[in-house]
Each structure stands twice: as structure tokens, then as C-alpha cells.
Design a protein around this motif. Structure first.
Motif, short mmCIF file in Angstrom:
data_model
loop_
_atom_site.label_atom_id
_atom_site.label_comp_id
_atom_site.label_asym_id
_atom_site.label_seq_id
_atom_site.Cartn_x
_atom_site.Cartn_y
_atom_site.Cartn_z
N THR A 1 3.54 6.35 16.16
CA THR A 1 4.77 6.44 15.41
C THR A 1 5.23 6.80 16.75
O THR A 1 6.37 7.18 15.60
CB THR A 1 4.83 7.76 13.98
N ARG B 1 12.22 6.88 3.12
CA ARG B 1 10.74 5.91 4.15
C ARG B 1 10.13 5.73 4.21
O ARG B 1 9.48 6.76 3.03
CB ARG B 1 11.41 6.21 5.83
N GLN C 1 5.37 5.71 5.17
CA GLN C 1 4.94 5.77 6.40
C GLN C 1 3.46 6.27 5.67
O GLN C 1 2.84 6.85 4.64
CB GLN C 1 4.68 7.38 7.14
N VAL D 1 11.66 2.17 7.21
CA VAL D 1 10.15 1.96 8.63
C VAL D 1 10.78 2.18 9.86
O VAL D 1 11.64 1.96 10.25
CB VAL D 1 9.21 1.20 8.71
N SER E 1 2.33 -3.08 14.08
CA SER E 1 3.01 -3.30 13.03
C SER E 1 4.10 -4.09 12.47
O SER E 1 4.53 -4.00 11.39
CB SER E 1 3.46 -1.37 12.66
N THR F 1 -0.96 2.78 10.97
CA THR F 1 0.52 2.67 9.84
C THR F 1 1.08 1.06 9.42
O THR F 1 1.66 1.38 8.86
CB THR F 1 2.39 2.98 11.01
#
Length: 357
Positions: free
Chosen positions: A57, A139, A141, A180, A189, A306
Motif C-alpha cells: 500500500t 475507496r 481496500q 483504488v 494489483s 490488496t
């Protein structure tokens, strides 16, 4: 007095989030979700859920832990009807958060015990954060325990949470946009997010510190809109079955059937020939296609905390690669539209927009 905005048809739509929310449970095939509680936070430490955060992240482990604690407390406060000031964690922009605990009741490693018995079956959390009522944006996550990454759990969850996020109120959140933020080096990701319908929308240059390589890296922002996101196809892309009693699924099915009806009517009008059965519309066909997808892909590849394994994006079930015979969608997957030409918009469900790049 509620802040409102007018739609193109002149109807007023509230731009305020509800003062209290009932967070729904969500079922998956491999895992399921329930509202996260403060009692779940110590379990995240036991799971070593913040391991490798800088790579996944872009945050260091301490910062990741701090934001997870804040997100859970904000979620609990909203479910109790507390204002941001009353929650004890604050939120100057009143952007709410929803936190779910990820649970598994399974014995996937076949050792005779439930995988996560030591943490009350909790293996991680998934969040909708920065929920902005005015802009209808949120968002997403997911954070999984260190030993529960790479097992395919994320691919089971993200499409289902996004379906709830996009579903109209009161069934869902009624979001217009879900986005994201992905570190530049997290290519797995980014690949799978594209399979889910996300498109790159911006880059924050040198926004993150790459501790492993001792240099700065960019932060890639990706997003998808309500009339671009295809919740059923995103499950099919990962070989997952549709669970019809999950929040927002019936609305998604209804929207899809409406779009196919528009396509049939358009073809009939243009050709003068009646078009029957242009595409299957029942959920059983979706499940059949998902079964086919399972046979052509590995069931155990997945992402880190993620997202899911990049190889999913390159297999026969990924939206950009599947053959038309395997697809039951209005457009064959081999001729997948760009985000600005998404199938809902092209068939008439979405707003009229320019399709110029």
C-alpha cells in the motif's frame, strides 16, 4: 436542511449520507463478511496483517495499523448513529467508512482444523473508505493476514463489496465512483483491478517511499464508475459464482436484463428482424460459465493483501482474453470495450458521454 442536487431530469437527489447505517453481511464462496468490531483489531496484530505494507500500500506498518484502527472505529461509530465528532476519532470532511471482518469457516489446508480458529475465524478486513456523499465516491481496500495471502480470498470479496457500493439506496450505498490507489511497483494489483473494470485515472509522482529499493515511487489512482462497472462479469472473470441474495445483486441482474432488452430492441428496429435470445439472462447461465472458468484457471492463485494474482488477468477467463464462445455477455470478451464505452453505457443504461479518448 439536506443538501441536494438536481439530476438532468430535474429530480432532487440528496447528497448527504444517512446519519446511521446498517452494515450488511456479505457472502462469498471461500469467505464471508460481517461488520468489523473494535474487538477484531487485536486479531489483526495476531495475523501479522501489516507485514509488507510498504510494498503493498506504500505505508509503513505502523501507519497501516493506525489507519486500520481508525477505519474500524469510524465504521462502528456510523453503525451506532454517532456523528464524526461523537465518534472519538473525528473526520473533518465527514467522509464515512465501512469496515467488514473477513472470516473463513473452512479447512482449506486439510489439517483437520478451521484455518483461522485462533483468531475467531477472522483472517483480515475489507473497507470502503473516504465515502463522500456529495461526490458519491468511495475507496476500496483489503488487508489480509500474512498467512492468508495468496489463497484467492480477495478475488471472492472485491466484486461483491463493489456491487453493494454501487447498488442504489437503500439496498446499497448508491456510489457513483469507486477507486483504488496502488503503488507503482504493485503491478499484480494494477493488472487485476483492470480485470475488475478499473482504469488508470491519474498518477501522483514520487508520492510514496519504496523502502525495499530505497527510492521514491509513484502512486497510481484507478477508478470505475457505476455505469462502467459490470458486477456479474467481474465475478465471472475470476471463476466465482453469483450469490443472488447478496446486497445489490438483484439490482445488477435487473439492470443487465434491461440493457439486453435495449440491445434486442435496437437490433430489431435497425434490421426489421426480431432478435430472440440475444444473450442468456438468468443467473444459472452465469454460474455455468463460472464453472467453466474454474476448469481453465487455478483456484489457488491470489494477490497479497490488496488484490489477486496477476496471472488471473492473463488466463482464459480474464475479460481481455476470453473467447466469445465462453462469454454470455452482450459483447464478446474478445471485443471488450474501453471504460468510456462500457457495455451498460453503450446499450443505453448510462448517461450520454463522449467516447473520445
Amino acid at each position: 436542511m439536506s443538501e441536494t442536487a438536481e439530476t438532468p431530469l430535474g429530480q432532487e437527489v440528496t447528497r448527504e449520507l444517512p446519519p446511521r447505517i446498517v452494515i450488511p453481511p456479505i457472502k462469498g464462496e471461500m469467505v464471508h463478511l460481517r461488520p468489523a468490531t473494535v474487538d477484531d483489531l487485536p486479531r489483526m496484530d495476531e495475523l501479522d496483517a501489516y507485514y509488507g505494507a510498504s510494498r503493498i500500500t506504500g505505508k509503513d506498518a505502523q501507519a497501516e495499523r493506525a489507519v486500520v484502527h481508525t477505519w474500524v472505529r469510524r465504521s462502528v461509530a456510523w453503525s451506532h448513529g454517532q456523528t464524526p465528532d461523537e465518534s472519538g476519532v473525528g473526520d473533518p470532511e465527514s467522509r464515512r467508512t465501512i469496515a467488514w471482518a473477513v472470516l473463513t469457516d473452512a479447512d482449506h489446508d486439510e489439517d483437520g482444523q478451521t484455518d483461522a480458529a485462533s483468531t475467531a475465524n477472522v483472517i483480515g478486513m475489507i473497507f470502503l473508505i473516504d465515502i463522500d456523499g456529495w461526490s458519491r465516491s468511495a475507496r476500496i481496500q483489503i488487508v489480509l493476514g500474512r498467512d492468508y495471502r495468496g489463497r484467492g480470498y480477495s478475488r471472492d470479496l472485491m466484486p461483491r463489496v463493489m456491487t453493494y457500493g454501487f447498488a442504489p439506496e437503500p439496498v446499497g450505498l448508491g456510489m457513483h465512483r469507486i477507486w483504488v490507489a496502488v503503488p507503482e511497483q504493485n503491478t499484480r494489483s494494477r493488472s487485476v483491478y483492470r480485470s475488475l473494470g478499473f482504469e488508470p485515472s491519474g498518477t501522483s509522482r514520487d508520492a510514496l517511499w519504496d523502502a525495499e529499493n530505497n527510492k521514491y515511487q509513484d502512486l497510481i489512482v484507478m477508478d470505475t464508475l457505476v455505469d462502467e462497472y459490470d458486477p456479474i462479469r467481474s465475478l465471472d472473470a475470476f471463476g466465482m459464482h453469483l450469490i443472488e441474495d447478496n446486497p445489490g445483486v438483484q439490482e445488477a441482474l435487473s439492470a443487465r436484463e434491461h440493457s439486453i432488452a435495449i440491445q434486442k430492441n435496437t437490433v430489431s428496429t435497425q434490421t426489421g428482424v426480431r432478435v430472440d435470445d440475444a444473450a442468456p439472462t438468468d443467473a444459472e447461465n452465469n454460474r455455468d460459465d463460472a464453472d467453466n472458468a474454474r476448469e481453465t484457471t487455478s483456484a489457488d492463485t491470489a494477490d497479497t493483501s490488496t488484490t489477486v494474482e496477476e496471472t488471473r488477468h492473463n488466463t482464459a477467463v480474464a475479460p481481455d482474453a476470453s473467447s466469445e464462445e465462453e462469454s454470455n455477455w452482450p459483447y464478446g470478451q474478445g471485443e471488450r470495450k474501453t471504460s468510456k464505452e462500457a457495455w451498460w453505457r453503450t446499450l443505453g443504461r448510462g448517461r450520454k458521454r463522449s467516447v473520445e479518448e
